[in-house]
Enzyme design. Sequence first.
Site, PDB file in Angstrom:
ATOM      1  CG  ASP A  36      -2.126   0.900   1.064  1.00  0.00           C
ATOM      2  OD1 ASP A  36      -3.249   0.377   0.983  1.00  0.00           O
ATOM      3  OD2 ASP A  36      -1.951   2.136   1.012  1.00  0.00           O
ATOM      4  CB  THR A 128     -16.849  -1.312  -8.578  1.00  0.00           C
ATOM      5  OG1 THR A 128     -18.093  -0.681  -8.247  1.00  0.00           O
ATOM      6  CG2 THR A 128     -16.261  -0.579  -9.781  1.00  0.00           C
ATOM      7  CG  ASP A 129     -22.178  -2.348  -8.212  1.00  0.00           C
ATOM      8  OD1 ASP A 129     -21.387  -1.397  -8.020  1.00  0.00           O
ATOM      9  OD2 ASP A 129     -23.192  -2.534  -7.514  1.00  0.00           O
ATOM     10  CD  GLU A 130     -19.654   3.149  -8.323  1.00  0.00           C
ATOM     11  OE1 GLU A 130     -19.530   4.216  -8.948  1.00  0.00           O
ATOM     12  OE2 GLU A 130     -19.307   3.001  -7.148  1.00  0.00           O
ATOM     13  CE1 TYR A 155     -13.443   3.334  -8.328  1.00  0.00           C
ATOM     14  CE2 TYR A 155     -15.846   3.370  -8.324  1.00  0.00           C
ATOM     15  CZ  TYR A 155     -14.658   2.747  -8.014  1.00  0.00           C
ATOM     16  OH  TYR A 155     -14.660   1.511  -7.403  1.00  0.00           O
ATOM     17  CE  LYS A 159     -11.858  -1.024  -9.704  1.00  0.00           C
ATOM     18  NZ  LYS A 159     -10.680  -1.629  -9.018  1.00  0.00           N
TER      19      LYS A 159
END
Length: 341
Positions: A36, A128-130, A155, A159
């Site tokens: 990270d 992500t589902d986005e 965003y 992705k």
Amino acid sequence: MAKKKVVVTGGAGFIGGNFVQYMVNKYPDYDIYNLDLLTYAGDLTKHKEIETNDNYHFIKADIADREAIMNHFEKEKFDYVIHFAAESHVDRSITDPEIFIKTNVLGTQVLLDAAKQIGVTKFLHVSTDEVYGELDFDPSQFFTEETPLQPNSPYSASKASSDLLVRAYHETYGLPINITRCSNNYGPYHFPEKLIPLTISRVLNNESVPVYGDGKNIRDWLHVYDHCSAIDLVLHNGVDGEVYNVGGHNERTNLEVVKTIISTLGKSEDLIEFVEDRLGHDKRYAIDPTKLEELGWKPAYNFETGIAQTIEWYLENKDWWKHILSGEYQEYFEKQYSFKK
């Protein structure tokens, strides 16, 4: 027999951090590496209970730093890569899209190159589902793994781009991969700018709670512990090259979520303050997790049990989120929602 080496990118963030703890505790025979950069949402205090474990290791690095990543991968020869690391806040992507492209797209490419170079057993990309865009309010409609990608924010576009890169490395180079696409997560250590922890912290302080537009936008909520178990299952049993949707069938409007928290904490709904709607605000997300359930996954939490556990956690861990609610974050909050404490 040598221990399996698992690197978790973004392991100081919310979902990645919970997954690191999950793996360290469940698999003492694996070496878990938390990689990270420790940006604004990265926090290592959540790992105090495991940081002395022999099977936990921390690496500070930027996934977009090709030289550093290549060196770490060559040195450690990781078996599994679980890729969480990403800029993930939609509002921030609207304000500053460039960092999302650098981290989410270029950073993913660097990791893929490193994974390909050392020949990992699996590269699991957490998405992500986005990326699917939005659904209308028809309750019979759900995102499946076959739904076309139609991202609506910088965003989600970043992705979706990283998802396609992961797929391309599988198709072109034969890199063993899986992609998971989850609905909205909630639970312990959720960064306070997101809806649920934001609401909890502000209600506890008797401060107004911002709700975008009319609050009728719908999200499918998934407890982060259920997400961790899903990723574990896909890591070990997912069919090479496949995408798996992870959702809990826990749809709620944003306003319902806020009202549930206010009611649980015994406060007044007068704290709700409707603010100007987010640009390009998707109406509804809802996931069909049938493919994952056929693999053997089943969520342990429904929304009622999950939100109660989450609120209790925030009540018991005020020191953690109060420490974060300061400085740069507070300045961002005031700018984003156009009102102050």
